[in-house]
Design an enzyme around this catalytic site. Structure first.
Site, PDB file in Angstrom:
ATOM      1  CB  SER A 192      -0.950  -0.043   1.200  1.00 12.35           C
ATOM      2  OG  SER A 192      -1.979   0.907   1.054  1.00 12.35           O
ATOM      3  CE  LYS A 206     -16.159  20.200   7.395  1.00 11.89           C
ATOM      4  NZ  LYS A 206     -14.804  20.494   6.899  1.00 11.89           N
TER       5      LYS A 206
END
Length: 333
Positions: A164, A216
């Site tokens: 990763s 948000k």
């Protein structure tokens, strides 16, 4: 009466420990309220000299005095015949945590190398990381890219794992070497979190959240998640994955990104077939091949621990020993 005396002693010792814990906590809290910029120390270790001394010690044990002196003379002759200015191999290490906080030290090490490196010098990074937060490993990869931008050869050695975010760093290298069973790849993005909305609802607990902006907050720990919010969150993950794939493709164009960017990981032998790495070799073997042609230095930037960290770690060990001693004295009579 004897029991009461022992019990009183036990309480007195316990009270002393509680007082000590309170004192330590107070010191740590006060220190944490006065944050100071962390400073560290840069260290250069001559690994070439270390390996020469190590070899000489072994030869002295194996050979008789006459043969050992002959060996010493041959070594001195070889050293004199070497060019006056051998290129340098700078060895860095990055053992990455989830938040890639080791980047702070890596930044200083890269800056130090760039300040003295010549065009024919090389950097070897011993990398070990299973990945972590995107922004942290993105910055760590950018620090390595500073070397590439200055045309400094960068070899990445993976002895255990570079997955990763770890592979995001590895693909910056001019060359990637890996141990046979090192783990590489995992070019993907993951996010997971629990949701306690039903638990709170069952216990008549209201959760209120106020935002400005439709997205948000897409998903939440305590509120009720919506399908629209989940879709937006998934979209953000896909976009991040797309950036990751383009980053890997840019730095290792020989890769078939569509084949390896599935989130899977592979062992060293498999990674070589997929061109995730360039060579099967451990970092130790690579270093040994460079000792005759390079001066090898290990570059380390050690951050100094703050008072809170020193007191916290030291007091934890002391209190643990005190408690063990107290229990032994109280119950083993």
């Amino acid at each position: 009466m004897a029991f009461l005396m022992e019990y009183g002693m036990f309480l007195a010792k316990a009270a002393t420990i509680v007082f000590a814990i309170g004192l330590v906590v107070g010191i740590v809290v006060n220190a944490s309220h006065k944050p100071k910029a962390k400073k560290g120390q840069l260290e250069f270790t001559d690994l070439s000299k270390h390996y020469r001394l190590q070899t000489a010690e072994l030869q002295e044990r194996l050979l008789d005095k006459k043969k050992f002196k002959q060996w010493q003379k041959s070594q001195q002759k070889e050293l004199k015949q070497q060019p006056n200015a051998l290129p340098c191999l700078f060895v860095l290490e990055f053992n990455g945590s989830m938040d890639a906080r080791e980047t702070e030290s890596l930044r200083e090490e890269v800056s130090a190398v760039l300040a003295i490196a010549k065009p024919d010098d090389e950097v070897l990074l011993r990398l070990e990381s299973g990945g972590g937060v995107v922004h942290g490993y993105g910055l760590a990869a950018s620090q390595l890219d500073r070397l590439r931008q200055q045309n400094i050869s960068l070899t990445i050695a993976v002895d255990k794992v570079a997955a990763s975010g770890g592979y995001m760093m590895a693909c910056i290298g001019t060359k990637i070497i890996a141990a046979p069973f090192a783990i590489l790849g995992s070019i993907g993005v993951i996010a997971q979190l629990p949701n306690f909305h039903k638990f709170l609802q069952k216990n008549d607990v209201d959760f209120e959240q106020f935002t400005a902006g439709e997205f948000k907050r897409t998903v939440t720990l305590f509120g009720e998640n919506t399908d629209k919010g989940r879709q937006k969150f998934q979209q953000e993950l896909e976009e991040t994955h797309g950036l990751f794939k383009r980053f890997v493709e840019q730095h290792r164009p020989q890769l078939d990104v569509s084949q390896v960017a599935t989130g899977e990981h592979w062992f060293g032998y498999q990674a070589l077939d997929l061109q995730l790495v360039d060579q099967i070799q451990t970092s130790d073997d690579y270093l040994m091949t460079k000792l005759s042609s390079h001066r090898v230095f290990k570059v380390t930037y050690q951050l100094k621990k703050g008072l809170a960290e020193k007191v916290g770690m030291g007091s934890a060990n002391v209190l643990s020993l005190w408690w063990q001693k107290l229990v032994q004295q109280s119950w083993l009579r």
